[in-house]
Design an enzyme around this catalytic site. Structure first.
Site, mmCIF file in Angstrom:
data_model
loop_
_atom_site.group_PDB
_atom_site.id
_atom_site.type_symbol
_atom_site.label_atom_id
_atom_site.label_comp_id
_atom_site.label_asym_id
_atom_site.label_seq_id
_atom_site.Cartn_x
_atom_site.Cartn_y
_atom_site.Cartn_z
ATOM 1 N N LYS A 22 0.829 -1.218 0.000
ATOM 2 C CA LYS A 22 0.000 0.000 0.000
ATOM 3 C C LYS A 22 0.857 1.260 0.000
ATOM 4 O O LYS A 22 0.644 2.177 -0.789
ATOM 5 C CB LYS A 22 -0.920 -0.003 1.223
ATOM 6 N N ASN A 23 1.823 1.311 0.899
ATOM 7 C CA ASN A 23 2.578 2.562 1.039
ATOM 8 C C ASN A 23 3.464 2.852 -0.171
ATOM 9 O O ASN A 23 3.753 4.013 -0.456
ATOM 10 C CB ASN A 23 3.405 2.546 2.328
ATOM 11 N N ARG A 93 -3.666 10.163 4.294
ATOM 12 C CA ARG A 93 -2.557 11.056 4.536
ATOM 13 C C ARG A 93 -1.714 11.236 3.268
ATOM 14 O O ARG A 93 -1.257 12.324 2.960
ATOM 15 C CB ARG A 93 -1.716 10.422 5.641
ATOM 16 N N CYS A 117 -4.288 8.050 9.728
ATOM 17 C CA CYS A 117 -4.388 7.469 11.074
ATOM 18 C C CYS A 117 -3.851 8.449 12.106
ATOM 19 O O CYS A 117 -2.783 9.029 11.935
ATOM 20 C CB CYS A 117 -3.584 6.178 11.157
ATOM 21 N N ARG A 122 2.324 14.111 13.492
ATOM 22 C CA ARG A 122 2.615 13.932 12.075
ATOM 23 C C ARG A 122 2.743 15.244 11.277
ATOM 24 O O ARG A 122 1.988 15.486 10.319
ATOM 25 C CB ARG A 122 1.593 12.989 11.430
ATOM 26 N N PRO A 123 3.689 16.102 11.647
ATOM 27 C CA PRO A 123 3.892 17.341 10.887
ATOM 28 C C PRO A 123 4.462 17.061 9.496
ATOM 29 O O PRO A 123 4.958 15.949 9.237
ATOM 30 C CB PRO A 123 4.914 18.109 11.734
ATOM 31 N N ILE A 124 4.415 18.067 8.613
ATOM 32 C CA ILE A 124 5.002 17.887 7.283
ATOM 33 C C ILE A 124 6.023 18.995 6.990
ATOM 34 O O ILE A 124 6.252 19.375 5.850
ATOM 35 C CB ILE A 124 3.927 17.795 6.161
ATOM 36 N N GLN A 126 9.188 18.886 7.042
ATOM 37 C CA GLN A 126 10.339 18.473 6.228
ATOM 38 C C GLN A 126 10.010 18.507 4.733
ATOM 39 O O GLN A 126 10.870 18.763 3.906
ATOM 40 C CB GLN A 126 10.819 17.068 6.615
ATOM 41 N N ASP A 309 5.109 0.239 11.877
ATOM 42 C CA ASP A 309 3.846 -0.319 11.396
ATOM 43 C C ASP A 309 3.654 -1.787 11.799
ATOM 44 O O ASP A 309 2.600 -2.365 11.552
ATOM 45 C CB ASP A 309 3.745 -0.188 9.863
ATOM 46 N N ILE A 331 9.057 6.233 16.764
ATOM 47 C CA ILE A 331 8.697 7.016 15.567
ATOM 48 C C ILE A 331 7.479 7.913 15.825
ATOM 49 O O ILE A 331 7.497 9.099 15.519
ATOM 50 C CB ILE A 331 8.408 6.099 14.349
ATOM 51 N N ARG A 401 -8.413 -0.079 5.170
ATOM 52 C CA ARG A 401 -7.565 0.904 4.487
ATOM 53 C C ARG A 401 -6.295 0.271 3.955
ATOM 54 O O ARG A 401 -5.717 0.766 2.992
ATOM 55 C CB ARG A 401 -7.160 2.014 5.467
HETATM 56 C C1 UD1 Z 1 4.981 6.589 6.467
HETATM 57 C C2 UD1 Z 1 4.008 5.467 6.312
HETATM 58 C C3 UD1 Z 1 3.507 4.993 7.663
HETATM 59 C C4 UD1 Z 1 4.682 4.635 8.552
HETATM 60 C C5 UD1 Z 1 5.700 5.763 8.584
HETATM 61 C C6 UD1 Z 1 6.986 5.379 9.313
HETATM 62 C C7 UD1 Z 1 3.002 5.948 4.186
HETATM 63 C C8 UD1 Z 1 1.797 6.413 3.461
HETATM 64 N N1 UD1 Z 1 2.895 5.937 5.514
HETATM 65 O O1 UD1 Z 1 4.279 7.650 7.105
HETATM 66 O O2 UD1 Z 1 2.674 3.863 7.470
HETATM 67 O O3 UD1 Z 1 4.225 4.394 9.852
HETATM 68 O O4 UD1 Z 1 6.073 6.146 7.254
HETATM 69 O O5 UD1 Z 1 7.547 4.254 8.722
HETATM 70 O O6 UD1 Z 1 3.985 5.532 3.609
HETATM 71 N N2 UD1 Z 1 8.087 13.948 10.716
HETATM 72 C C9 UD1 Z 1 8.247 15.278 11.032
HETATM 73 N N3 UD1 Z 1 8.162 16.185 10.021
HETATM 74 C C10 UD1 Z 1 7.919 15.827 8.731
HETATM 75 C C11 UD1 Z 1 7.765 14.470 8.424
HETATM 76 C C12 UD1 Z 1 7.844 13.542 9.436
HETATM 77 O O7 UD1 Z 1 8.458 15.639 12.181
HETATM 78 O O8 UD1 Z 1 7.852 16.699 7.869
HETATM 79 C C13 UD1 Z 1 8.204 12.927 11.785
HETATM 80 C C14 UD1 Z 1 6.875 12.193 12.044
HETATM 81 O O9 UD1 Z 1 6.066 12.909 12.958
HETATM 82 C C15 UD1 Z 1 7.372 10.884 12.594
HETATM 83 C C16 UD1 Z 1 8.664 10.643 11.812
HETATM 84 O O10 UD1 Z 1 9.063 11.910 11.330
HETATM 85 O O11 UD1 Z 1 7.689 11.031 13.957
HETATM 86 C C17 UD1 Z 1 8.538 9.682 10.651
HETATM 87 O O12 UD1 Z 1 7.453 10.077 9.836
HETATM 88 P P1 UD1 Z 1 7.375 9.728 8.283
HETATM 89 O O13 UD1 Z 1 8.444 8.736 7.958
HETATM 90 O O14 UD1 Z 1 7.297 10.971 7.510
HETATM 91 O O15 UD1 Z 1 5.978 8.992 8.223
HETATM 92 P P2 UD1 Z 1 4.885 9.119 7.094
HETATM 93 O O16 UD1 Z 1 5.535 9.364 5.777
HETATM 94 O O17 UD1 Z 1 3.802 10.000 7.581
#
Ligand code: UD1
Length: 434
Positions: A22-23, A93, A117, A122-124, A126, A309, A331, A401
């Site tokens: 899926k991912n 997401r 979820c 889960r900020p973005i 980065q 996961d 994480i 999902r």
């Molecule tokens: C993806 C996966 C999710 C998995 C996760 C970690 C998908 C669709 N989802 O989620 O199933 O649990 O990887 O393997 O592929 N973070 C920040 N700022 C950012 C981005 C991330 O602080 O801009 C933090 C997150 O809060 C978290 C960590 O970095 O603590 C890892 O997150 P990330 O690897 O980005 O997870 P997702 O891509 O959301």
């Protein structure tokens, strides 16, 4: 509301075929809109997250032809909008990948802030930091009470980007955008998950020039244009790991087919430590439970470490291990919400901060529990499969999902599980399985 009813206690035996990841597929679908030629994606899992993203892609005007349940042809030539609305984003997401894809191709993207979820904040940041480094203006805007992220650029220019943490989402999003930037982009401290490599492979087969995916540093030499291709999604590491845990939990023996064993090594090595016998084949693994489950310690980490996961499913197995186990979640900060549900089934788990202390019990008892998120939902199903008596798992929309035909695959292994929507169906199931 649909829910699962499970009668536990049966060792699961047999073979199960793993679906596409899926991912990975979420990133691949976004990449597919980055050309005005047709991209065919095969081995897509038929799960609601994927179907939602396909809908979002159709909504911005791409032509989508569903060839069969697992194959889709996408043509981005007809895209006539750069705006992805909240209705699409609230459910998944990963529609944030459309931000990188649209920005890369059209230098213009407007995407509602992501749902998904609720396992942490889960900020973005980065993702946005990277887009800015490529020369985009990135702003938040309130539109009809919803937060939209707007990214625009006259042109994207390659740059050096250092991620604060190895974020899967940011790594994929920046690879998408930088593929069509001018010049070279280097991204350091990137995620190395198999799906990062899969997205890079698809982009390269569309004419991109990405090197180093799967290592800490990715180099992207921007190209002017991408072209059509045909690509098959890698097998789902997490679905495979879930069935491996189900074998261990129920004292069974399962041949998990259509996998890439090297992607499963951290799960395999934990299960071996816990007393299972794991045999690896070219594209399959067999997990045979030991006489009892031994306790262990684990900490979730970015790939190749133990995947967050898989943390809930493994905790469910460890709830019946001999002795004390410790599980550290490094994480996401809110990923133990299911523990209260496991404890209602007789587990003895105490959570302090990001650590779960598990005092292994002899067995679990069936109860009515509710899935708080996707992987926790799978963990509760595993708990139900090993528990004495009947377990009802509510809120299975979360499970749907990310797991294709979960209950059918489990039934194929001998599990007594049924998806039901009312008391009458539930009673029928109970009468049937006794
Ligand atoms: C993806 C996966 C999710 C998995 C996760 C970690 C998908 C669709 N989802 O989620 O199933 O649990 O990887 O393997 O592929 N973070 C920040 N700022 C950012 C981005 C991330 O602080 O801009 C933090 C997150 O809060 C978290 C960590 O970095 O603590 C890892 O997150 P990330 O690897 O980005 O997870 P997702 O891509 O959301």
């Amino acid at each position: 509301m649909e829910h699962y009813i499970i009668k536990g206690g049966k060792p699961l035996e047999g073979e199960v075929e793993i679906s596409g990841a899926k991912n990975a597929a979420l990133g691949l679908l976004a990449a597919a809109i980055m050309t005005d030629e047709e991209v065919t994606i095969e081995n897509l899992p038929d799960v609601s997250d994927i179907n939602q993203l396909i809908e979002a892609i159709e909504n911005i005007g791409a032509t989508v032809d569903r060839v069969d349940r697992h194959t889709v042809k996408i043509n981005g030539k007809t895209i006539d909008s750069y705006v992805v609305e909240y209705e699409q984003m609230k459910k998944i997401r990963a529609s944030y990948y459309l931000l990188g894809a649209l920005l890369g191709r059209f230098k213009n993207a407007e995407v509602a802030l992501p749902g998904g979820c609720a396992i942490g904040s889960r900020p973005i940041d980065q993702h946005t930091k990277g887009f800015r480094a490529l020369g985009a203006d990135v702003d938040d805007e309130n539109k009809n009470g919803r937060g939209m992220l707007i990214a625009k650029a006259d042109k994207l220019i390659g740059n050096h980007i250092f991620l604060d943490m190895a974020s899967v989402g940011a790594t994929i999003n920046l690879m998408l955008a930088a593929s069509l930037a001018e010049g070279k982009t280097t991204i350091e401290n990137v995620a190395k998950e198999p799906h990062v490599v899969d997205v890079a492979n698809l982009l390269n087969s569309m004419g991109a020039n990405i090197r180093g995916a799967g290592t800490d540093k990715i180099r992207i030499y921007g190209v002017e244009k991408l072209h059509g291709t045909t690509y098959s999604v890698i097998p789902d590491q997490i679905e495979a790991g879930t069935f491996m845990c189900a074998a261990a939990a129920t004292g069974g023996s399962i041949l998990v087919k259509n996998v890439i064993p090297i992607h499963l090594e951290c799960i395999t090595s934990k299960l071996i430590e816990m007393g299972c016998i794991v045999t690896e084949y070219d594209d399959a693994v067999r997990v045979k439970a030991g006489d009892n489950i031994r306790s262990t310690q684990l900490k979730t980490l970015p790939y190749p470490g133990f995947p967050t996961d898989m943390q809930p499913q493994m905790t469910a197995v460890l709830s019946v291990a001999t002795g004390y186990s410790i599980v550290v979640e490094s994480i996401f900060e809110n990923r133990f919400k299911y523990v209260g549900e496991l404890n209602r089934m007789g587990a003895k788990i105490q959570v302090e901060g990001s650590t779960a202390f598990i005092n292994g019990v002899n067995g679990l008892k069936g109860a009515r529990v509710s899935a708080p998120d996707l992987r926790a939902g799978a963990a509760l199903v595993i708990a139900g499969l090993m528990a004495e008596g009947f377990t009802t798992v509510d809120d299975i929309v979360y499970i749907q999902r990310g797991y294709e035909n979960f209950e059918d695959k489990l039934r194929g292994l001998g599990a007594d599980i049924e998806k039901v929507s009312d008391d009458r169906e539930e009673q029928k199931f109970k009468l049937r399985v006794g």
